[in-house]
Design a protein around this motif. Sequence first.
Motif, PDB file in Angstrom:
ATOM      1  N   CYS A 232     -13.878 -21.335 -20.553  1.00  0.00           N
ATOM      2  CA  CYS A 232     -14.690 -21.513 -21.771  1.00  0.00           C
ATOM      3  C   CYS A 232     -14.529 -20.261 -22.627  1.00  0.00           C
ATOM      4  O   CYS A 232     -13.766 -19.355 -22.281  1.00  0.00           O
ATOM      5  CB  CYS A 232     -16.159 -21.763 -21.426  1.00  0.00           C
ATOM      6  SG  CYS A 232     -16.993 -20.334 -20.715  1.00  0.00           S
TER       7      CYS A 232
ATOM      8  N   ALA B 161     -17.362 -26.511 -17.213  1.00  0.00           N
ATOM      9  CA  ALA B 161     -16.288 -25.661 -17.762  1.00  0.00           C
ATOM     10  C   ALA B 161     -15.176 -25.489 -16.738  1.00  0.00           C
ATOM     11  O   ALA B 161     -15.438 -25.199 -15.567  1.00  0.00           O
ATOM     12  CB  ALA B 161     -16.851 -24.287 -18.141  1.00  0.00           C
TER      13      ALA B 161
ATOM     14  N   PHE C 274     -13.357 -29.588 -19.277  1.00  0.00           N
ATOM     15  CA  PHE C 274     -12.922 -28.996 -20.551  1.00  0.00           C
ATOM     16  C   PHE C 274     -12.423 -27.588 -20.312  1.00  0.00           C
ATOM     17  O   PHE C 274     -12.695 -26.964 -19.284  1.00  0.00           O
ATOM     18  CB  PHE C 274     -14.025 -29.021 -21.617  1.00  0.00           C
ATOM     19  CG  PHE C 274     -15.137 -28.033 -21.429  1.00  0.00           C
ATOM     20  CD1 PHE C 274     -15.014 -26.724 -21.876  1.00  0.00           C
ATOM     21  CD2 PHE C 274     -16.323 -28.415 -20.830  1.00  0.00           C
ATOM     22  CE1 PHE C 274     -16.046 -25.810 -21.708  1.00  0.00           C
ATOM     23  CE2 PHE C 274     -17.360 -27.512 -20.657  1.00  0.00           C
ATOM     24  CZ  PHE C 274     -17.226 -26.213 -21.098  1.00  0.00           C
TER      25      PHE C 274
HETATM   26  S1  SF4 Z   1     -20.744 -19.802 -21.105  1.00  0.00           S
HETATM   27 FE1  SF4 Z   1     -19.115 -21.025 -20.195  1.00  0.00          FE
HETATM   28  S2  SF4 Z   1     -19.601 -21.198 -18.026  1.00  0.00           S
HETATM   29 FE2  SF4 Z   1     -21.433 -20.504 -19.112  1.00  0.00          FE
HETATM   30  S3  SF4 Z   1     -22.607 -22.385 -19.554  1.00  0.00           S
HETATM   31 FE3  SF4 Z   1     -21.339 -21.934 -21.340  1.00  0.00          FE
HETATM   32  S4  SF4 Z   1     -19.467 -23.100 -21.008  1.00  0.00           S
HETATM   33 FE4  SF4 Z   1     -20.498 -22.992 -19.044  1.00  0.00          FE
END
Ligand code: SF4
Length: 370
Positions: free
Chosen positions: A299, A283, A287
Amino acid sequence: MHVVIAAPFGGTSVILRPGSPKAIKVGGARFAEIRTAAAGDGPVPDWLADAAATQWGIALHDRPAAGNVLVRAPGPYRFSRATWEINLGCDYDCEMCYLGKKRFEGLDREGKRRLLRTMRDAGVIWLQITGGEPLIDPDFSDAYEHAHELGMVIELLSNGSRLHNERVLGLLTERPPSKLTLSVYGASAETYDAVTRRRGAFNRFTEGLHKALDAGLNIDLSLILVRRNAHEQEAMRAWANELGLPYREYANISPTIHGTDETLPSQSPEHLTQRAPFRGCPAGHTFFHADPFGRASICKVGREPNIDLVAEDVQGLARLGGIADSLMLRTGGCTGCTLSGSCRVCRPMAKAFQEAKAPLKNYCQHDESR
Ligand code: SF4
Ligand code: SF4
């Protein structure tokens, strides 16, 4: 309208077809050959026409590359995927919704178009459009078509409430998403309508689902399990199997994005499942997420700090990797935790639970009996 997309991706290149999750990997020399053909009046290279015929059953032999192949320019960073909440409004009122209070607000039609172009310039190839409920946004058709025109492969997350509408279905049939993921809230009208708090929702969903299947859309299902519908878990699975659709189950309820806990009582205790240990996440590096105002965050969970793409444009994304790294540090309520190496949630998720003062058993090993 282009038939295929050629895009640089991760040190190599891919050929994609709008509406399909499949890809053909090609090397740098072949990508350059396509780019040259598309920039001039050359035909689609035979090797590409052969591969596209095998992969998608389409005929590109002896057709001009220009107009049939959309060649994407590389982005300045490593981003190739993004999620976008076109709005946060929804026509359902589910008690477990992590969006909490859902409001229709954000960019106007031209602002949405501009944001999509910024995402394109950032190198986004795969775009997931979500909400709220994306299909009820008045600008959805315009934005969806624009994202297609820009050479993105689009996945849609929806509650399916509008699929019965001919205009919506017509758009998705004409320009299919690569995947349409539909949330399912029950296997009977009584339960589904109770979870969504909308009378008649189950019947509308069922009608739309069957129309979308008849239209040949690539659908998979998210079975949402909460206290109120947990007794229909087997019935929901049986329904998905009967329809021949892949499905995933979601039973762990999160606090809202506003740091409040009103969603948590809907958790079905017996369906609280242990997540796999968190092993890192790209993240903010490969992306990002954009909210209805065009604010880019790492995210959907780690929303702060964010970058205003409207004000800063694509250059602002240069800071997102640093933001991601700082958000992953086990700070705040996780400071000094001796179990962090085997923790099952990332730090942004743990922070959301901690801010909502959620019971430890919902997310943290410090409440697990060992
Ligand atoms: S909540 Fe966000 S930072 Fe946490 S695993 Fe999912 S995508 Fe990754
Ligand atoms: S086990 Fe709990 S306290 Fe430790 S890092 Fe994970 S969420 Fe934080």
